[in-house]
Design a protein around this motif. Structure first.
Motif, PDB file in Angstrom:
ATOM      1  N   ALA A   1     -11.621  -7.661 -10.821  1.00 32.99           N
ATOM      2  CA  ALA A   1     -10.227  -7.491 -11.228  1.00 32.99           C
ATOM      3  C   ALA A   1     -10.048  -6.160 -11.958  1.00 32.99           C
ATOM      4  CB  ALA A   1      -9.792  -8.655 -12.109  1.00 32.99           C
ATOM      5  N   HIS A   2     -11.039  -5.797 -12.782  1.00 31.53           N
ATOM      6  CA  HIS A   2     -10.983  -4.518 -13.501  1.00 31.53           C
ATOM      7  C   HIS A   2     -11.046  -3.343 -12.526  1.00 31.53           C
ATOM      8  CE1 HIS A   2     -11.499  -1.586 -16.647  1.00 31.53           C
ATOM      9  NE2 HIS A   2     -12.593  -1.156 -16.049  1.00 31.53           N
ATOM     10  N   ILE A   3     -11.931  -3.416 -11.550  1.00 27.02           N
ATOM     11  CA  ILE A   3     -12.052  -2.338 -10.556  1.00 27.02           C
ATOM     12  C   ILE A   3     -10.750  -2.200  -9.773  1.00 27.02           C
ATOM     13  CG2 ILE A   3     -13.197  -1.675  -8.389  1.00 27.02           C
ATOM     14  CD1 ILE A   3     -15.773  -2.950  -9.596  1.00 27.02           C
ATOM     15  N   ILE A   4     -10.182  -3.323  -9.343  1.00 22.91           N
ATOM     16  CA  ILE A   4      -8.925  -3.284  -8.584  1.00 22.91           C
ATOM     17  C   ILE A   4      -7.815  -2.677  -9.426  1.00 22.91           C
ATOM     18  CG2 ILE A   4      -7.131  -4.744  -7.560  1.00 22.91           C
ATOM     19  CD1 ILE A   4      -9.456  -6.612  -6.653  1.00 22.91           C
ATOM     20  N   GLN A   5      -7.712  -3.102 -10.682  1.00 26.41           N
ATOM     21  CA  GLN A   5      -6.673  -2.581 -11.575  1.00 26.41           C
ATOM     22  C   GLN A   5      -6.836  -1.079 -11.772  1.00 26.41           C
ATOM     23  OE1 GLN A   5      -4.069  -4.235 -12.751  1.00 26.41           O
ATOM     24  NE2 GLN A   5      -3.306  -2.398 -13.759  1.00 26.41           N
ATOM     25  N   THR A   6      -8.056  -0.620 -11.994  1.00 26.83           N
ATOM     26  CA  THR A   6      -8.318   0.807 -12.205  1.00 26.83           C
ATOM     27  C   THR A   6      -7.945   1.622 -10.969  1.00 26.83           C
ATOM     28  OG1 THR A   6     -10.141   0.249 -13.687  1.00 26.83           O
ATOM     29  CG2 THR A   6     -10.115   2.485 -12.817  1.00 26.83           C
ATOM     30  N   GLU A   7      -8.351   1.144  -9.801  1.00 21.96           N
ATOM     31  CA  GLU A   7      -8.056   1.874  -8.563  1.00 21.96           C
ATOM     32  C   GLU A   7      -6.562   1.873  -8.254  1.00 21.96           C
ATOM     33  OE1 GLU A   7     -10.216   3.827  -6.894  1.00 21.96           O
ATOM     34  OE2 GLU A   7     -11.551   3.292  -8.549  1.00 21.96           O
ATOM     35  N   MET A   8      -5.872   0.772  -8.533  1.00 20.43           N
ATOM     36  CA  MET A   8      -4.424   0.723  -8.314  1.00 20.43           C
ATOM     37  C   MET A   8      -3.721   1.711  -9.240  1.00 20.43           C
ATOM     38  SD  MET A   8      -3.627  -1.153  -5.806  1.00 20.43           S
ATOM     39  CE  MET A   8      -1.872  -1.306  -6.040  1.00 20.43           C
ATOM     40  N   GLU A   9      -4.170   1.804 -10.470  1.00 21.88           N
ATOM     41  CA  GLU A   9      -3.583   2.769 -11.400  1.00 21.88           C
ATOM     42  C   GLU A   9      -3.785   4.199 -10.907  1.00 21.88           C
ATOM     43  OE1 GLU A   9      -5.273   1.905 -15.216  1.00 21.88           O
ATOM     44  OE2 GLU A   9      -4.138   0.036 -15.419  1.00 21.88           O
ATOM     45  N   LYS A  10      -4.962   4.483 -10.347  1.00 21.03           N
ATOM     46  CA  LYS A  10      -5.217   5.820  -9.789  1.00 21.03           C
ATOM     47  C   LYS A  10      -4.266   6.110  -8.639  1.00 21.03           C
ATOM     48  CE  LYS A  10     -10.185   6.086 -10.756  1.00 21.03           C
ATOM     49  NZ  LYS A  10     -11.523   6.125 -10.118  1.00 21.03           N
ATOM     50  N   LEU A  11      -4.092   5.124  -7.747  1.00 20.13           N
ATOM     51  CA  LEU A  11      -3.206   5.325  -6.601  1.00 20.13           C
ATOM     52  C   LEU A  11      -1.754   5.502  -7.043  1.00 20.13           C
ATOM     53  CD1 LEU A  11      -4.637   2.712  -4.068  1.00 20.13           C
ATOM     54  CD2 LEU A  11      -4.881   5.189  -3.968  1.00 20.13           C
ATOM     55  N   LEU A  12      -1.320   4.692  -7.986  1.00 18.02           N
ATOM     56  CA  LEU A  12       0.069   4.756  -8.433  1.00 18.02           C
ATOM     57  C   LEU A  12       0.385   6.018  -9.228  1.00 18.02           C
ATOM     58  CD1 LEU A  12       0.566   1.022  -9.441  1.00 18.02           C
ATOM     59  CD2 LEU A  12       1.638   2.202  -7.508  1.00 18.02           C
ATOM     60  N   SER A  13      -0.610   6.590  -9.885  1.00 15.44           N
ATOM     61  CA  SER A  13      -0.373   7.786 -10.695  1.00 15.44           C
ATOM     62  C   SER A  13      -0.506   9.073  -9.884  1.00 15.44           C
ATOM     63  CB  SER A  13      -1.332   7.825 -11.884  1.00 15.44           C
ATOM     64  OG  SER A  13      -2.664   7.982 -11.421  1.00 15.44           O
ATOM     65  N   ASN A  14      -0.975   9.000  -8.664  1.00 12.73           N
ATOM     66  CA  ASN A  14      -1.162  10.190  -7.837  1.00 12.73           C
ATOM     67  C   ASN A  14      -0.161  10.149  -6.672  1.00 12.73           C
ATOM     68  OD1 ASN A  14      -2.019  12.198  -6.084  1.00 12.73           O
ATOM     69  ND2 ASN A  14      -4.186  11.842  -6.505  1.00 12.73           N
ATOM     70  N   PRO A  15       0.852  11.036  -6.671  1.00 14.31           N
ATOM     71  CA  PRO A  15       1.847  11.015  -5.589  1.00 14.31           C
ATOM     72  C   PRO A  15       1.236  11.249  -4.202  1.00 14.31           C
ATOM     73  CG  PRO A  15       2.586  12.420  -7.400  1.00 14.31           C
ATOM     74  CD  PRO A  15       1.176  12.025  -7.689  1.00 14.31           C
ATOM     75  N   GLY A  16       0.134  11.951  -4.133  1.00 12.00           N
ATOM     76  CA  GLY A  16      -0.513  12.209  -2.852  1.00 12.00           C
ATOM     77  C   GLY A  16      -1.215  10.981  -2.279  1.00 12.00           C
ATOM     78  N   LEU A  17      -1.464   9.980  -3.111  1.00  7.76           N
ATOM     79  CA  LEU A  17      -2.155   8.777  -2.663  1.00  7.76           C
ATOM     80  C   LEU A  17      -1.244   7.549  -2.590  1.00  7.76           C
ATOM     81  CD1 LEU A  17      -5.462   9.124  -4.726  1.00  7.76           C
ATOM     82  CD2 LEU A  17      -5.079   9.727  -2.328  1.00  7.76           C
ATOM     83  N   MET A  18       0.003   7.703  -3.026  1.00  8.37           N
ATOM     84  CA  MET A  18       0.910   6.561  -3.061  1.00  8.37           C
ATOM     85  C   MET A  18       1.180   5.980  -1.674  1.00  8.37           C
ATOM     86  SD  MET A  18       3.571   7.365  -6.116  1.00  8.37           S
ATOM     87  CE  MET A  18       4.279   5.732  -6.094  1.00  8.37           C
ATOM     88  N   HIS A  19       1.036   6.811  -0.644  1.00  4.31           N
ATOM     89  CA  HIS A  19       1.275   6.316   0.730  1.00  4.31           C
ATOM     90  C   HIS A  19       0.225   5.289   1.163  1.00  4.31           C
ATOM     91  CE1 HIS A  19      -1.761   9.396   1.453  1.00  4.31           C
ATOM     92  NE2 HIS A  19      -2.024   8.769   2.605  1.00  4.31           N
TER      93      HIS A  19
END
Length: 84
Positions: free
Chosen positions: A59-77
């Motif tokens: 759950a921690h890994i998923i949360q961390t990776e989701m935060e990375k994706l959501l904070s990076n406009p280039g990865l939001m897709h």
């Protein structure tokens, strides 16, 4: 198809290959096996604790990776949003 013991021949079977084993040598080897020593005793409580710990880590890994994706406009897709 049927299964049989290697030393009991069955004529009417779909698979006619034969594996030649030295059954006496195999039996001698098996009789020479030594029991593995007990390293530690595992009970249901330990297994359940490990399960919950792994689940928490995931759950921690998923949360961390989701935060990375959501904070990076280039990865939001890469995020797939469910339609309700």
């Amino acid at each position: 198809m049927i299964a049989d013991n290697p030393d009991c021949k069955i004529e009417l079977k779909a698979f006619h290959a034969e594996i030649l084993n030295d059954h006496h040598a195999i039996e001698k080897e098996v009789n020479g096996y030594k029991e593995l020593p007990l390293i530690r005793k595992i009970d249901n409580a330990i297994v359940h604790y490990n399960y919950l710990d792994i689940k928490k880590d995931m759950a921690h890994i998923i949360q961390t990776e989701m935060e990375k994706l959501l904070s990076n406009p280039g990865l939001m897709h890469l995020i797939i949003k469910k339609k309700l």
